[in-house]
Structures are given as structure tokens and as C-alpha cells.
Design a protein around this motif. Sequence first.
Motif, PDB file in Angstrom:
ATOM      1  N   HIS A   1       0.879  -1.182   0.000  1.00 19.59           N
ATOM      2  CA  HIS A   1       0.000   0.000   0.000  1.00 19.59           C
ATOM      3  C   HIS A   1       0.907   1.220   0.000  1.00 19.59           C
ATOM      4  O   HIS A   1       2.110   1.101   0.252  1.00 19.59           O
TER       5      HIS A   1
ATOM      6  N   ARG B   1      -5.379   2.885  -0.116  1.00 17.86           N
ATOM      7  CA  ARG B   1      -4.834   1.880   0.781  1.00 17.86           C
ATOM      8  C   ARG B   1      -5.927   1.651   1.782  1.00 17.86           C
ATOM      9  O   ARG B   1      -6.393   2.547   2.457  1.00 17.86           O
TER      10      ARG B   1
ATOM     11  N   ARG C   1      -6.083   0.201   4.571  1.00 17.41           N
ATOM     12  CA  ARG C   1      -5.880   0.168   6.002  1.00 17.41           C
ATOM     13  C   ARG C   1      -5.450   1.542   6.530  1.00 17.41           C
ATOM     14  O   ARG C   1      -4.658   1.662   7.428  1.00 17.41           O
TER      15      ARG C   1
ATOM     16  N   ASP D   1       0.028   4.384   1.583  1.00 18.23           N
ATOM     17  CA  ASP D   1      -0.312   5.306   2.681  1.00 18.23           C
ATOM     18  C   ASP D   1      -1.128   6.527   2.257  1.00 18.23           C
ATOM     19  O   ASP D   1      -1.437   7.379   3.101  1.00 18.23           O
TER      20      ASP D   1
ATOM     21  N   HIS E   1       4.837   0.194   0.090  1.00 18.72           N
ATOM     22  CA  HIS E   1       5.571  -0.598   1.072  1.00 18.72           C
ATOM     23  C   HIS E   1       4.626  -1.646   1.642  1.00 18.72           C
ATOM     24  O   HIS E   1       3.413  -1.594   1.389  1.00 18.72           O
TER      25      HIS E   1
HETATM   26 FE   FE2 Z   1       1.983   2.089   5.604  1.00 15.45          FE
END
Ligand code: FE2
Length: 378
Positions: free
Chosen positions: A135, A349, A351, A137, A206
Motif C-alpha cells: 500500500h 490503501r 488500512r 499510505d 511498502h
Molecule cells: Fe503504511
Amino acid sequence: MGRGGGKPGAQSARGRKQTWQEWLDDYEAASECISKHNVEERCTDAGGLTRISNFLPEFVAEGILSVLKSIPDSKWNETSAREDYRQNNISHSFASVKQAKGLDAVIRLFTLVRPEGLHAFSAAKYCKRDHIAPHDDRAYTQVQLDSGRVITTSRDLAIIYYLTKDWKEEYGGVLVDLEDAAAGPSGRRYVPQWNSVVAFKVPRYHAVTPLATDRPRYSIFGWFLLPGKRYPLYTGDDLEEHKQRTLRAKHGQQPERKGKAAEEGEEGVEEEEEDGGDEQEVQAAPRSRAGAAGSSGRAGQPASKRHHGAEPEVVNSSNERHINRHAAAADAAAGDAAMVVTSVQAGSRGRSMHPEPSGGSVVRLPGRWQGRRKHMCI
Ligand SMILES: [Fe+2]
Ligand SMILES: O=C(O)CCC(=O)C(=O)O
């Protein structure tokens, strides 16, 4: 965590060894320590991501670890989701918390990386099998300033501080930087190193590999935020397409140029004026669909609290006029530390959100911490 309960460390002005709690309250000591690392400069010089070892005095790192270890299981907010591009979810699971005994002072310390910056930091605990799939960020965070005005901000700088002693690669929980051109498509692996920081400019792809040990992996993580929409967000099919295109471009292969996301590119930055809010836009902003499917939160927590798309985060701003001056002197933001409530809109992303309720109170701070922008964790 009682005052003076930790092991003594640095020598104080009066000759007595400071405890880690005293050090965290000692604005001059903390500020000098953090500023000497030149995190942002090193990050830029290194091409967008840097690792800094021995980030804090050893006795302070030990103290921070004791804060995280003393957080009861019931306080950790578990967040997880299965991979589902259509729902803007990427596979992830771990636990986080924004407010716990002693954590306020810890988070306050990391805000010194960008003293005038808006920020959103938490503690994290990864247990066996916890991980985050690739993802970048990206996310917008809605920030309500002291005045009540709500602005949209974008994550700009990610900071992760590791509290993992003697961590070995085979334990998993490795941070993989997928945008290191020299490392190639499999990425550069950063085994979480005790008392180190990894900082990178967002967006950057990352991942965190699944934990393969019963040892918990503790960290402090978060972002500095900048006003405005600094990059486009990707959802659904565009999310995966964007990832593939970015990584192919990074690693020297011809990126596929097709679709809406490709046309938008990275340049579409909408910057909000320092004084002119954009509440219209804030209210009209689509809620993320992240977490709507395949998401499993803490038992008994209402679905709305598990939703990754609109969970409130709370940061503090002592002076909203300073929101763009993140490099200003640390003590420039005089006045009351006032609460800023933020909520996060999913980026590309899934999360990006942290399932915690909002709220908070203004706390009196010791010495020169007083009057500084303060991050409130609830
Ligand atoms: Fe992250
Ligand atoms: O803990 C790490 O190494 C990275 C965490 C991360 O990528 C995140 O929280 O978005």
C-alpha cells in the motif's frame, strides 16, 4: 506509569540522573534530540526513505517500550481486512491505540520531527500473522481546527519508530520498501531494529510481512499531514492498476498508460488556502468504502467504529494560522493547546484508518511543552 518510576538515564541540569518520564517532559532535551536527526532532510537526501538507528537515548526507548507493554489487551483496537480492491481494502491486520496511560508524552515527542505540523500518531502491536499488504499510505484526513473550520489534509510524511529488541528476519514483520529503485521489484527489506526510525514521504509503496513469531512487534507510527489534496486517491480497479504502473515505472519497465488513473498522474494537487476553508468540499467528500466487506474488528464494536473509511483521529493545533509552517520554531506556537478533531478518508490503501473514537481534553503540559501543539489520543 508513576513519575520517577523509571531507570535513571541522562544527567539533568541539577546533576541528578533523569528518569525517562522526566526526559519526555524536558522540552529542551527532547527537542535537541529529535532535531539533531534532521529526519526530513535525511529523508529527502536518501530519495524519499531513510532509516535512523539509535533514535532516542536507550533509557527513553526502554521507558517507551514499558508504556506500550503496560497497555492492557482490552485497549488495543484490532483492525483487519481481507484483500478486496473493489472495496478499497488491502489485506492487513494489527492492533493500534491512540490513547493510553503514558502514551500522550510519547506521541508528543515524535511530533517534534515537524514541530508545527498537523499529525496523527498511534502505537501499534503486531502479533503472529499480522501484516500489511503493499500500500502507499495515501489518505485524506479531515481536520477540524480550533475555530471549528474543517479542512482536508493529506498524509505527507510517515514515521515509524520500532521497539523490537533483537528482532530477526525470520520473525517476519519486515518492512519492505517497494520503491527502492536499486533494490528491484522485490523491494528493500528493513528488519525492524530496536530504537530506530524509518521515515518516508507519502505516497510510497511498502508492505509489512506476516509475523511468524509469538513475540509482539511494538512500534509508534503515524503521519504528518499537509493541508489540501496533495495527490489523487485511487479506488477499485484503479487502485491495483496504479500500484502496478508505479512499481513498473520505478523498476525500469515500461508502465502501461491506460485508464483514468494514468491520465491523472501525480500532479493533481489541490492545495487549500491557508485561510480559506473548503467545508463544502469536506462535506461532499465521498466516504471510503474500505472495511465494508471482509473487515473484522473488535467484537461488540459497532460496524461504524470498525469502518476504515471515516474513523476520527484527534490531533491538536495551538494555532491554526501555523498549519502550513511546519518548519517554524518549536516554541512559536504560543497559546492554548486546543483540540483538533480529524477523521480520515480512505486513500488508495484500505488500512488507512484506525478504529478509535474521537474526543479529548486539553491537558496542562510541563514547562515549554506548554503552548505547543499537542496531539491528543483518545
Ligand atoms: Fe503504511
Ligand atoms: O510498521 C511498519 O513497519 C509499517 C507500518 C505501515 O506501513 C502503516 O502503518 O501504514
